[in-house]
Design a protein around this motif. Structure first.
Motif, PDB file in Angstrom:
ATOM      1  N   ASP A 185      -2.898   7.341 -14.180  1.00 27.91           N
ATOM      2  CA  ASP A 185      -2.284   6.061 -13.844  1.00 27.91           C
ATOM      3  C   ASP A 185      -2.377   5.118 -15.041  1.00 27.91           C
ATOM      4  O   ASP A 185      -3.293   5.216 -15.861  1.00 27.91           O
ATOM      5  CB  ASP A 185      -2.924   5.437 -12.599  1.00 27.91           C
ATOM      6  CG  ASP A 185      -4.424   5.263 -12.751  1.00 27.91           C
ATOM      7  OD1 ASP A 185      -5.036   6.060 -13.485  1.00 27.91           O
ATOM      8  OD2 ASP A 185      -4.967   4.334 -12.145  1.00 27.91           O
ATOM      9  N   PHE A 188      -0.176  -1.465  -6.855  1.00 31.23           N
ATOM     10  CA  PHE A 188       0.421  -0.944  -5.627  1.00 31.23           C
ATOM     11  C   PHE A 188       1.753  -0.232  -5.860  1.00 31.23           C
ATOM     12  O   PHE A 188       2.569  -0.144  -4.956  1.00 31.23           O
ATOM     13  CB  PHE A 188       0.551  -2.051  -4.572  1.00 31.23           C
ATOM     14  CG  PHE A 188       1.112  -3.342  -5.098  1.00 31.23           C
ATOM     15  CD1 PHE A 188       0.274  -4.379  -5.429  1.00 31.23           C
ATOM     16  CD2 PHE A 188       2.479  -3.502  -5.246  1.00 31.23           C
ATOM     17  CE1 PHE A 188       0.791  -5.573  -5.903  1.00 31.23           C
ATOM     18  CE2 PHE A 188       2.992  -4.688  -5.718  1.00 31.23           C
ATOM     19  CZ  PHE A 188       2.143  -5.731  -6.049  1.00 31.23           C
ATOM     20  N   GLN A 232       0.831  -1.204   0.000  1.00 29.14           N
ATOM     21  CA  GLN A 232       0.000   0.000   0.000  1.00 29.14           C
ATOM     22  C   GLN A 232       0.865   1.252   0.000  1.00 29.14           C
ATOM     23  O   GLN A 232       1.326   1.693   1.047  1.00 29.14           O
ATOM     24  CB  GLN A 232      -0.915  -0.009   1.239  1.00 29.14           C
ATOM     25  CG  GLN A 232      -1.899  -1.160   1.229  1.00 29.14           C
ATOM     26  CD  GLN A 232      -2.655  -1.274   2.525  1.00 29.14           C
ATOM     27  OE1 GLN A 232      -2.801  -0.307   3.257  1.00 29.14           O
ATOM     28  NE2 GLN A 232      -3.132  -2.479   2.820  1.00 29.14           N
ATOM     29  N   PRO A 233       1.068   1.838  -1.178  1.00 21.03           N
ATOM     30  CA  PRO A 233       1.904   3.039  -1.247  1.00 21.03           C
ATOM     31  C   PRO A 233       1.320   4.182  -0.422  1.00 21.03           C
ATOM     32  O   PRO A 233       2.056   5.057   0.032  1.00 21.03           O
ATOM     33  CB  PRO A 233       1.919   3.388  -2.741  1.00 21.03           C
ATOM     34  CG  PRO A 233       0.816   2.625  -3.359  1.00 21.03           C
ATOM     35  CD  PRO A 233       0.585   1.429  -2.504  1.00 21.03           C
ATOM     36  N   GLY A 234       0.000   4.164  -0.212  1.00 23.19           N
ATOM     37  CA  GLY A 234      -0.628   5.261   0.517  1.00 23.19           C
ATOM     38  C   GLY A 234      -0.525   5.141   2.029  1.00 23.19           C
ATOM     39  O   GLY A 234      -0.954   6.040   2.756  1.00 23.19           O
ATOM     40  N   ARG A 244      -2.597   8.797  -9.967  1.00 22.14           N
ATOM     41  CA  ARG A 244      -4.030   8.476  -9.942  1.00 22.14           C
ATOM     42  C   ARG A 244      -4.920   9.700  -9.747  1.00 22.14           C
ATOM     43  O   ARG A 244      -5.913   9.850 -10.457  1.00 22.14           O
ATOM     44  CB  ARG A 244      -4.311   7.412  -8.874  1.00 22.14           C
ATOM     45  CG  ARG A 244      -5.563   6.588  -9.170  1.00 22.14           C
ATOM     46  CD  ARG A 244      -5.579   5.313  -8.353  1.00 22.14           C
ATOM     47  NE  ARG A 244      -4.615   4.331  -8.843  1.00 22.14           N
ATOM     48  CZ  ARG A 244      -3.829   3.600  -8.046  1.00 22.14           C
ATOM     49  NH1 ARG A 244      -3.885   3.738  -6.739  1.00 22.14           N
ATOM     50  NH2 ARG A 244      -3.015   2.723  -8.564  1.00 22.14           N
ATOM     51  N   VAL A 283       4.087   3.080  -6.474  1.00 23.79           N
ATOM     52  CA  VAL A 283       4.010   4.445  -5.974  1.00 23.79           C
ATOM     53  C   VAL A 283       3.846   5.446  -7.123  1.00 23.79           C
ATOM     54  O   VAL A 283       3.275   6.516  -6.951  1.00 23.79           O
ATOM     55  CB  VAL A 283       5.229   4.777  -5.090  1.00 23.79           C
ATOM     56  CG1 VAL A 283       6.505   4.833  -5.926  1.00 23.79           C
ATOM     57  CG2 VAL A 283       5.039   6.077  -4.349  1.00 23.79           C
ATOM     58  N   ASN A 296       1.965   5.099  -9.887  1.00 24.66           N
ATOM     59  CA  ASN A 296       0.529   5.221 -10.137  1.00 24.66           C
ATOM     60  C   ASN A 296      -0.201   5.878  -8.970  1.00 24.66           C
ATOM     61  O   ASN A 296      -1.194   6.564  -9.170  1.00 24.66           O
ATOM     62  CB  ASN A 296      -0.083   3.850 -10.422  1.00 24.66           C
ATOM     63  CG  ASN A 296      -0.002   3.530 -11.903  1.00 24.66           C
ATOM     64  OD1 ASN A 296       0.384   4.370 -12.704  1.00 24.66           O
ATOM     65  ND2 ASN A 296      -0.365   2.315 -12.255  1.00 24.66           N
ATOM     66  N   TYR A 297       0.302   5.649  -7.752  1.00 24.01           N
ATOM     67  CA  TYR A 297      -0.314   6.270  -6.581  1.00 24.01           C
ATOM     68  C   TYR A 297      -0.308   7.793  -6.708  1.00 24.01           C
ATOM     69  O   TYR A 297      -1.280   8.466  -6.395  1.00 24.01           O
ATOM     70  CB  TYR A 297       0.419   5.822  -5.319  1.00 24.01           C
ATOM     71  CG  TYR A 297       0.032   6.585  -4.066  1.00 24.01           C
ATOM     72  CD1 TYR A 297      -1.156   6.299  -3.403  1.00 24.01           C
ATOM     73  CD2 TYR A 297       0.857   7.591  -3.568  1.00 24.01           C
ATOM     74  CE1 TYR A 297      -1.523   7.003  -2.263  1.00 24.01           C
ATOM     75  CE2 TYR A 297       0.512   8.292  -2.434  1.00 24.01           C
ATOM     76  CZ  TYR A 297      -0.682   7.995  -1.784  1.00 24.01           C
ATOM     77  OH  TYR A 297      -1.032   8.690  -0.660  1.00 24.01           O
TER      78      TYR A 297
END
Lengths: 276, 287
Positions: free
Chosen positions: B143, B130, A45-47, B138, B132, B134-135
């Protein structure tokens, strides 16, 4: 000339650009360390910015896939390669710089040419020859193949450093009854300490990180730390915290060494070719 | 005179012999193997002489021509991209500012990491779900499936550029720092603006350094293996299957050593062509 506004804007833009450069290179490194400290579940979970850091990843990485053993292989191969390449390469560079013999340029170009053979172009014959000679999957075959690049690199680097040192003191020592080689070792080598150390670091760095030869020529006994990346490769079901802990551990020694020889980096990266 | 010859032989011969043993002999042997059909796991005596059949068969296959073509694209793409990035970064860094040594040190990071580990790091960062990257993209709706067939080639180009730009930045920065100050001062007096100074003074003066850097980079991109091997494995399908990866697939995956040696031969010739250019240029500089 320019309005203070334009000046101020330019100043801010340049600072943002510099921050961008810094983040461009450090963010992946930060992400390695950051992910390696996460608990396994959160590594996906990058967040997840808030978590309790854990060394579990390091414990896992060190206890799986024979990592300490592979690190020892890397260390032994890198130290032996560095020693042989530095010794033979410096001697050859000495001959190339001090004696204007016939074919000198040819010999130099020969070393330069060998430096540019892509490793992947040599792995097939190296693999076949090694298995015929019974040295497949040994540290010996790795040292031998690493010498292609490290030895030629040393010749090119030390040639550059030697050209910067005059032969006067050596010649004086020879007149005083010293042998030529003795004069070189006793008088000139100590003057080149910095260059020798930097070259040694580059040789160690290359051998420690080398990938294609190690992948093709070893399977189990002589596997090195760099190729352990294979064990962490799948995506689903990979404990990314452990994989990143492995990544960080494998790069740490050379990262520190590289910072020590920062001022020689340009010579190292261009093997002295762009030296003014 | 005699002692001089002895010293030359004594100091030069060991290195020459070692290079002959570990580079020249394998190159000859690789050429020999590429002229034969030989499969891994069979006795060496079972090989058959084919002449240049391996090479001809390679170029008859569209997949190989594709590999060859993307290898050339990759070499030029990475060189061009890293040149643009490296030169821009060097221009930014070429001024006094606080923390300069820290920022310049950070540029060293990519060249100190093993290629396989670089592949591993970016494989995590570029992951669709998962990763980073694309995190961060997004929220902007940008993404993407970075390692899917549409973008895989772009991704290996981007990651290799991340790696190669480090070299380019450091070399360009060293080049910029060595430039004389007078032409710039004169240009300012003459009222040249920043862009004019860059195109009419900086670039021409930097040209010799850039030339060497570009050629070294060209050859270096043909050495790239580990990054792609771990990041995409040549896939999806053979979307990113550059020649270096094709050697692995032919050699260790399918065990067709003769064919693999031929692929390696093509790769070596490509590198030879580019480095001949480099060496001839450098020899002129030797005078």
């Amino acid at each position: 000339m320019k309005s203070p506004w334009a000046r101020g804007l330019l100043y801010v833009l340049v600072r943002i650009g510099l921050l961008g450069v810094f983040l461009f290179y450090t963010f992946p490194l930060f992400w390695v360390v950051w992910t390696s400290l996460k608990p396994p579940r959160l590594a996906y979970q990058p967040g997840a910015w808030v978590f309790r850091p854990t060394l579990q990843g390091y414990v896992d990485a060190l206890s799986a896939h024979r990592i300490p053993e592979l690190a020892l292989n890397s260390l032994i191969v890198a130290v032996i390669t560095t020693f042989i390449a530095l010794t033979l390469g410096t001697l050859a560079a000495y001959a190339l710089v001090r004696f204007p013999f016939r074919y000198r340029t040819h010999v130099f170009v020969f070393f330069l040419g060998a430096r540019f053979v892509p490793p992947v172009a040599l792995v097939i014959p190296a693999f076949l020859l090694a298995s015929r000679l019974g040295i497949g999957d040994t540290r010996t075959v790795l040292v031998l193949m690493y010498l292609v690049l490290t030895l030629t690199f040393t010749v090119l680097m030390m040639r550059g450093f030697l050209q910067g040192v005059s032969a006067e003191h050596e010649e004086a020592a020879v007149l005083d009854g010293c042998t030529r080689l003795g004069a070189f070792v006793r008088i000139t080598l100590p003057m080149l300490r910095g260059g020798l150390f930097a070259t040694a670091v580059f040789l160690f760095m290359y051998s420690w990180n080398e990938f294609p030869y190690a992948l093709f020529l070893t399977s189990f006994r002589a596997r090195t730390l760099a190729t352990a990346v294979e064990y962490f490769e799948g995506v689903q079901g990979v404990a990314w915290n452990g994989a990143m802990a492995y990544g960080f551990l494998s790069m740490l020694p050379v990262l520190i060494l590289a910072l020590l020889v920062r001022k020689y980096m340009i010579q190292g990266l261009t093997f002295g070719i762009t030296r003014e | 005179m005699k002692s001089r010859a002895r010293v030359i032989v004594l100091t030069l011969l060991p290195a020459l012999l070692v290079i002959c043993m570990v580079a020249v002999v394998p190159i000859i042997f690789q050429f020999y193997t590429s002229l034969h059909s030989f499969r891994l796991g069979y006795p060496w005596e079972s090989r058959e002489f084919l002449g240049f059949d391996n090479y001809l068969r390679l170029f008859a296959r569209p997949t190989f021509r594709y590999s060859f073509w993307i290898t050339v694209q990759f070499a030029f793409g990475v060189t061009l991209a890293s040149l643009v990035v490296g030169l821009s970064f060097a221009l930014l860094l070429n001024r006094p500012f606080r923390f300069k040594s820290i920022v310049v040190s950070s540029v060293l990071i990519p060249v100190t990491i093993s290629p396989g580990v670089i592949g591993l790091i970016w494989r995590l960062m570029l992951n669709t779900e998962f990763g980073v990257v694309n995190y961060f993209l997004r929220p902007f709706g940008m993404d993407a499936n970075w390692l899917g067939s549409d973008l895989a080639f772009t991704s290996i180009l981007l990651v290799s550029t991340w790696f190669a730009s480090s070299f380019m930045t450091l070399v360009c920065l060293a080049g910029l720092e060595a430039l004389p100050a007078e032409p710039f001062e004169a240009a300012v007096v003459d009222g040249a603006n920043g862009l004019q100074r860059f195109f009419f003074i900086t670039l021409p003066l930097l040209q010799p350094v850039l030339f060497v850097a570009i050629l070294l980079q060209q050859v270096a991109t043909l050495h790239v293996f580990g990054i792609i091997f771990v990041l995409t494995g040549g896939g999806p399908g053979n979307r990113t299957n550059v020649l270096a990866l094709e050697v692995y697939r032919q050699g260790l995956n399918t065990g067709n050593m003769g064919r693999a040696a031929a692929v390696a031969g093509v790769l070596a010739l490509l590198a030879l062509g580019l480095s001949t250019l480099l060496i001839s240029r450098f020899r002129r500089g030797l005078r």
